[in-house]
Design a protein around this motif. Sequence first.
Motif, PDB file in Angstrom:
ATOM      1  N   HIS A 177       0.834  -1.209   0.000  1.00 48.91           N
ATOM      2  CA  HIS A 177       0.000   0.000   0.000  1.00 48.91           C
ATOM      3  C   HIS A 177       0.866   1.255   0.000  1.00 48.91           C
ATOM      4  O   HIS A 177       0.581   2.235  -0.706  1.00 48.91           O
ATOM      5  CB  HIS A 177      -0.935   0.006   1.212  1.00 48.91           C
ATOM      6  N   ARG A 178       1.939   1.229   0.790  1.00 52.40           N
ATOM      7  CA  ARG A 178       2.822   2.399   0.838  1.00 52.40           C
ATOM      8  C   ARG A 178       3.452   2.665  -0.533  1.00 52.40           C
ATOM      9  O   ARG A 178       3.511   3.792  -1.009  1.00 52.40           O
ATOM     10  CB  ARG A 178       3.918   2.171   1.888  1.00 52.40           C
ATOM     11  N   ASN A 179       3.923   1.599  -1.187  1.00 54.71           N
ATOM     12  CA  ASN A 179       4.618   1.757  -2.457  1.00 54.71           C
ATOM     13  C   ASN A 179       3.685   2.127  -3.598  1.00 54.71           C
ATOM     14  O   ASN A 179       4.140   2.572  -4.655  1.00 54.71           O
ATOM     15  CB  ASN A 179       5.386   0.480  -2.802  1.00 54.71           C
ATOM     16  N   THR A 180       2.384   1.924  -3.394  1.00 53.62           N
ATOM     17  CA  THR A 180       1.417   2.301  -4.423  1.00 53.62           C
ATOM     18  C   THR A 180       0.650   3.563  -4.038  1.00 53.62           C
ATOM     19  O   THR A 180      -0.335   3.915  -4.689  1.00 53.62           O
ATOM     20  CB  THR A 180       0.434   1.146  -4.698  1.00 53.62           C
ATOM     21  N   ASP A 184      -2.538   6.138   4.015  1.00 51.10           N
ATOM     22  CA  ASP A 184      -3.375   5.986   5.206  1.00 51.10           C
ATOM     23  C   ASP A 184      -3.598   4.515   5.535  1.00 51.10           C
ATOM     24  O   ASP A 184      -3.489   4.096   6.702  1.00 51.10           O
ATOM     25  CB  ASP A 184      -4.724   6.685   5.005  1.00 51.10           C
ATOM     26  N   THR A 185      -3.915   3.715   4.519  1.00 49.53           N
ATOM     27  CA  THR A 185      -4.112   2.281   4.734  1.00 49.53           C
ATOM     28  C   THR A 185      -2.830   1.628   5.212  1.00 49.53           C
ATOM     29  O   THR A 185      -2.838   0.795   6.131  1.00 49.53           O
ATOM     30  CB  THR A 185      -4.577   1.601   3.434  1.00 49.53           C
ATOM     31  N   ALA A 186      -1.711   2.006   4.605  1.00 48.12           N
ATOM     32  CA  ALA A 186      -0.419   1.460   5.013  1.00 48.12           C
ATOM     33  C   ALA A 186      -0.138   1.775   6.476  1.00 48.12           C
ATOM     34  O   ALA A 186       0.308   0.914   7.235  1.00 48.12           O
ATOM     35  CB  ALA A 186       0.685   2.018   4.122  1.00 48.12           C
ATOM     36  N   MET A 187      -0.408   3.012   6.880  1.00 46.05           N
ATOM     37  CA  MET A 187      -0.134   3.415   8.258  1.00 46.05           C
ATOM     38  C   MET A 187      -0.978   2.617   9.237  1.00 46.05           C
ATOM     39  O   MET A 187      -0.484   2.168  10.281  1.00 46.05           O
ATOM     40  CB  MET A 187      -0.408   4.913   8.427  1.00 46.05           C
ATOM     41  N   GLU A 188      -2.238   2.415   8.911  1.00 47.44           N
ATOM     42  CA  GLU A 188      -3.119   1.637   9.790  1.00 47.44           C
ATOM     43  C   GLU A 188      -2.578   0.223   9.984  1.00 47.44           C
ATOM     44  O   GLU A 188      -2.593  -0.320  11.093  1.00 47.44           O
ATOM     45  CB  GLU A 188      -4.527   1.588   9.202  1.00 47.44           C
ATOM     46  N   ILE A 216       6.152   6.417   6.613  1.00 48.21           N
ATOM     47  CA  ILE A 216       4.891   7.096   6.296  1.00 48.21           C
ATOM     48  C   ILE A 216       4.848   8.478   6.943  1.00 48.21           C
ATOM     49  O   ILE A 216       4.432   9.467   6.323  1.00 48.21           O
ATOM     50  CB  ILE A 216       3.696   6.258   6.789  1.00 48.21           C
ATOM     51  N   ILE A 217       5.262   8.555   8.203  1.00 49.14           N
ATOM     52  CA  ILE A 217       5.230   9.834   8.923  1.00 49.14           C
ATOM     53  C   ILE A 217       6.124  10.857   8.237  1.00 49.14           C
ATOM     54  O   ILE A 217       5.803  12.043   8.155  1.00 49.14           O
ATOM     55  CB  ILE A 217       5.652   9.615  10.395  1.00 49.14           C
ATOM     56  N   SER A 218       7.233  10.386   7.705  1.00 48.87           N
ATOM     57  CA  SER A 218       8.144  11.272   6.981  1.00 48.87           C
ATOM     58  C   SER A 218       7.541  11.735   5.660  1.00 48.87           C
ATOM     59  O   SER A 218       7.564  12.927   5.334  1.00 48.87           O
ATOM     60  CB  SER A 218       9.477  10.551   6.738  1.00 48.87           C
ATOM     61  N   VAL A 219       6.979  10.800   4.888  1.00 40.55           N
ATOM     62  CA  VAL A 219       6.466  11.123   3.551  1.00 40.55           C
ATOM     63  C   VAL A 219       5.125  11.844   3.621  1.00 40.55           C
ATOM     64  O   VAL A 219       4.929  12.897   2.987  1.00 40.55           O
ATOM     65  CB  VAL A 219       6.318   9.829   2.713  1.00 40.55           C
ATOM     66  N   ARG A 220       4.199  11.288   4.378  1.00 38.72           N
ATOM     67  CA  ARG A 220       2.828  11.822   4.399  1.00 38.72           C
ATOM     68  C   ARG A 220       2.679  13.054   5.281  1.00 38.72           C
ATOM     69  O   ARG A 220       2.031  14.033   4.910  1.00 38.72           O
ATOM     70  CB  ARG A 220       1.863  10.727   4.876  1.00 38.72           C
ATOM     71  N   ASP A 221       3.290  12.979   6.468  1.00 38.08           N
ATOM     72  CA  ASP A 221       3.064  14.014   7.468  1.00 38.08           C
ATOM     73  C   ASP A 221       4.161  15.074   7.525  1.00 38.08           C
ATOM     74  O   ASP A 221       4.012  16.071   8.237  1.00 38.08           O
ATOM     75  CB  ASP A 221       2.930  13.373   8.858  1.00 38.08           C
TER      76      ASP A 221
END
Length: 354
Positions: A177-180, A184-188, A216-221
């Motif tokens: 999920h993260r690579n695609t 949010d789904t990946a983080m959950e 995820i926190i680095s990329v998304r947030d």
Amino acid sequence: MHNKALAPEYQGALTKMSVNASLTDVLAEGERHLRAAELSGSQQEVARTGLAVAEAHRRLGHVQDADRAWKASYRAARSAEDIGAMAWALWSGGTLARQRGALRLAFRLLGLAADLGKQGGDVVARGYSLAGLAETGRIQGDYRTVAALHEQLLAEARARGEARHTVWALEGIAQIHRNTGSFDTAMEMFEEAAQLAGDADDRRGRAWALRGMADIISVRDNAPQRALDLLAEAELTCREMNLSSALAYNHKMRANVLYRAGRYEESRQVYQEALEEFRAMTEPRGEALARLGLVKSLARLGRDRAETAAELDGLRVTLDRIGLLNARDMVDKAYAELGVSPAGDTVAGEDGHR
């Protein structure tokens, strides 16, 4: 309901060893019991204890020792006509092949292991071997093919209450999920894996989950300090358990976080550290990915554009040779990001989970 995490690869006289045991302790105990098994003449015990020796060597980055150990375990298992032990030895060999970047060999050995696990009625060996096939495909970037297998293995692990395998499957699906781009789904899923691993006392699994969360926190947030704090927690586990490969990937992720935050000199230093760690354990995939990060950091620090382009050209070839399907996108993004042009039109690979 999940049980406490177990280490089914610690067999024979080592069945009571904790999943969280230091790998140096596992190796010492494994070698001691292996010598005793050889003196006793029990080929079955040689195979079972030899598996732990092979796995400890592999996770410590002792590639040649691991290669000798899994093959010796397989020969002993075949001599004892222990089909289950043969499956486990091939699983170890296939996992080592993936670690070394020999993906075709990994697929072959893990496929044989899965068949023998089924033939010998060893459900766990079969499950671990199928998981190995799924992870190899995921690392290669073949998400469409392996996503369903990941989901199947997650369902089976949940049904059997196998916490460690459930954590693995959650992390694998989360990585897809993260690579695609489904952050949010990946983080959950990474968060669920971290919680389950903590409840089951699976420190290795929790360290990998924290790494995924940090990414995820680095990329998304765009929250580098929170990401670095999670990686620092995971690093403690890696060091205490002597998880050489996990530590190197932890450092590569730390460098990724620093790079994204524009802290290029710090990222350069950490990518260099990770690169040396991957080279020490002969892990070409990690080495190539650390090199890519290092190239990008050096370019940001003012490296000559022609040198940057030449390095990226070489990385495309290296990653293609390993067999990673999506590296062209990753390297092409680096060309575009750094404002350089490729000299040729070769193919390359992508960043995976483990």
